[in-house]
Design a protein around this motif. Structure first.
Motif, mmCIF file in Angstrom:
data_model
loop_
_atom_site.group_PDB
_atom_site.id
_atom_site.type_symbol
_atom_site.label_atom_id
_atom_site.label_comp_id
_atom_site.label_asym_id
_atom_site.label_seq_id
_atom_site.Cartn_x
_atom_site.Cartn_y
_atom_site.Cartn_z
ATOM 1 N N TYR A 19 0.833 -1.196 0.000
ATOM 2 C CA TYR A 19 0.000 0.000 0.000
ATOM 3 C C TYR A 19 0.872 1.252 0.000
ATOM 4 O O TYR A 19 1.093 1.857 1.047
ATOM 5 C CB TYR A 19 -0.929 0.011 1.227
ATOM 6 C CG TYR A 19 -1.816 -1.197 1.302
ATOM 7 C CD1 TYR A 19 -2.974 -1.262 0.531
ATOM 8 C CD2 TYR A 19 -1.504 -2.281 2.109
ATOM 9 C CE1 TYR A 19 -3.805 -2.367 0.580
ATOM 10 C CE2 TYR A 19 -2.322 -3.392 2.161
ATOM 11 C CZ TYR A 19 -3.467 -3.435 1.406
ATOM 12 O OH TYR A 19 -4.273 -4.536 1.459
ATOM 13 N N ARG A 21 1.865 5.020 -0.159
ATOM 14 C CA ARG A 21 1.100 6.196 0.276
ATOM 15 C C ARG A 21 1.141 7.330 -0.735
ATOM 16 O O ARG A 21 0.378 8.284 -0.621
ATOM 17 C CB ARG A 21 1.609 6.684 1.634
ATOM 18 C CG ARG A 21 1.342 5.661 2.736
ATOM 19 C CD ARG A 21 1.672 6.177 4.113
ATOM 20 N NE ARG A 21 1.086 7.451 4.468
ATOM 21 C CZ ARG A 21 -0.178 7.650 4.853
ATOM 22 N NH1 ARG A 21 -1.004 6.628 4.902
ATOM 23 N NH2 ARG A 21 -0.610 8.846 5.177
ATOM 24 N N LEU A 79 -5.982 7.967 -10.396
ATOM 25 C CA LEU A 79 -5.436 8.017 -9.047
ATOM 26 C C LEU A 79 -4.677 9.318 -8.836
ATOM 27 O O LEU A 79 -4.133 9.896 -9.779
ATOM 28 C CB LEU A 79 -4.492 6.835 -8.814
ATOM 29 C CG LEU A 79 -5.101 5.442 -8.986
ATOM 30 C CD1 LEU A 79 -4.038 4.375 -8.809
ATOM 31 C CD2 LEU A 79 -6.242 5.227 -8.022
ATOM 32 N N ASP A 81 -2.472 11.656 -5.402
ATOM 33 C CA ASP A 81 -2.059 11.710 -4.007
ATOM 34 C C ASP A 81 -3.103 12.467 -3.214
ATOM 35 O O ASP A 81 -3.553 13.547 -3.610
ATOM 36 C CB ASP A 81 -0.705 12.416 -3.866
ATOM 37 C CG ASP A 81 0.449 11.594 -4.419
ATOM 38 O OD1 ASP A 81 0.350 10.346 -4.395
ATOM 39 O OD2 ASP A 81 1.450 12.182 -4.859
ATOM 40 N N GLY A 82 -3.505 11.895 -2.094
ATOM 41 C CA GLY A 82 -4.443 12.551 -1.189
ATOM 42 C C GLY A 82 -3.776 12.807 0.150
ATOM 43 O O GLY A 82 -2.624 12.430 0.367
ATOM 44 N N ASP A 84 -4.345 11.410 3.019
ATOM 45 C CA ASP A 84 -4.077 10.170 3.760
ATOM 46 C C ASP A 84 -3.592 9.040 2.870
ATOM 47 O O ASP A 84 -3.704 7.870 3.238
ATOM 48 C CB ASP A 84 -5.338 9.727 4.506
ATOM 49 C CG ASP A 84 -5.739 10.715 5.579
ATOM 50 O OD1 ASP A 84 -4.847 11.197 6.301
ATOM 51 O OD2 ASP A 84 -6.941 11.024 5.686
ATOM 52 N N VAL A 87 -5.639 8.176 -3.613
ATOM 53 C CA VAL A 87 -7.103 8.134 -3.717
ATOM 54 C C VAL A 87 -7.507 8.149 -5.195
ATOM 55 O O VAL A 87 -6.722 8.510 -6.057
ATOM 56 C CB VAL A 87 -7.768 9.322 -2.983
ATOM 57 C CG1 VAL A 87 -7.520 9.252 -1.495
ATOM 58 C CG2 VAL A 87 -7.299 10.646 -3.557
ATOM 59 N N ARG A 89 -9.349 9.943 -7.999
ATOM 60 C CA ARG A 89 -9.601 11.377 -8.211
ATOM 61 C C ARG A 89 -11.077 11.725 -8.112
ATOM 62 O O ARG A 89 -11.463 12.643 -7.414
ATOM 63 C CB ARG A 89 -9.049 11.820 -9.568
ATOM 64 C CG ARG A 89 -9.106 13.319 -9.758
ATOM 65 C CD ARG A 89 -8.469 13.780 -11.051
ATOM 66 N NE ARG A 89 -7.125 13.264 -11.207
ATOM 67 C CZ ARG A 89 -6.725 12.512 -12.245
ATOM 68 N NH1 ARG A 89 -7.569 12.206 -13.211
ATOM 69 N NH2 ARG A 89 -5.497 12.080 -12.335
ATOM 70 N N ALA A 91 -13.555 10.230 -6.596
ATOM 71 C CA ALA A 91 -14.059 10.058 -5.242
ATOM 72 C C ALA A 91 -13.614 11.220 -4.358
ATOM 73 O O ALA A 91 -14.365 11.704 -3.519
ATOM 74 C CB ALA A 91 -13.578 8.740 -4.652
ATOM 75 N N GLN A 92 -12.391 11.693 -4.572
ATOM 76 C CA GLN A 92 -11.885 12.810 -3.780
ATOM 77 C C GLN A 92 -12.658 14.086 -4.107
ATOM 78 O O GLN A 92 -13.007 14.855 -3.228
ATOM 79 C CB GLN A 92 -10.399 13.010 -4.039
ATOM 80 C CG GLN A 92 -9.763 14.076 -3.152
ATOM 81 C CD GLN A 92 -8.298 14.280 -3.484
ATOM 82 O OE1 GLN A 92 -7.914 14.288 -4.642
ATOM 83 N NE2 GLN A 92 -7.496 14.443 -2.444
#
Length: 95
Positions: A19, A21, A79, A81-82, A84, A87, A89, A91-92
Motif C-alpha cells: 500500500y 502512500r 489516481l 495523491d491525497g 491520507d 485516492v 480522483r 471520489a476525492q
C-alpha cells in the motif's frame, strides 16, 4: 497477491499486499512485491511463476519501467495523491 488474497494471512508469503502512500512510491512497491513475494508465494500457479521467472531472467538489461511511467499511468487511471494516501480522483472531488 491475486492468488493468495483469500488465504489465511499466516499462510501468505511476505509482501502479499503493498500500500504505497504516494504515487511516487508505486514503482518501489511493485519492485518489493516482485522481489519479496512472487518467488516465495506457494499459491501462484506453477506455470505463471515459471513464465514470470523466464521473463525476469531474460529481460537483457531491461528495467521494469521508469518511475515516471508508473506515476503517469496511475494518474491516467484516475489516481492521485491525497492527504491520507493515494485516492481515486473522482471520489476525492465528490467527497
Amino acid at each position: 497477491c491475486r492468488w493468495c488474497r483469500d488465504v489465511d494471512p499466516a499462510q501468505r508469503a511476505e509482501k502479499s499486499a503493498v500500500y504505497p502512500r504516494e504515487l511516487e512510491r508505486i514503482y518501489h512497491a511493485n519492485i518489493r512485491f516482485q522481489r519479496d513475494h512472487v518467488p516465495k508465494c506457494k499459491h501462484i500457479p506453477k506455470d505463471m511463476k515459471e513464465r514470470y521467472m523466464h521473463l525476469k531472467n531474460n529481460q537483457g538489461g531491461m528495467s521494469r519501467g521508469r518511475k515516471k511511467y508508473w506515476v503517469t499511468s496511475a494518474m491516467r487511471k484516475g489516481l492521485c495523491d491525497g492527504v491520507d494516501g493515494i485516492v481515486i480522483r473522482n471520489a476525492q472531488q465528490q467527497g
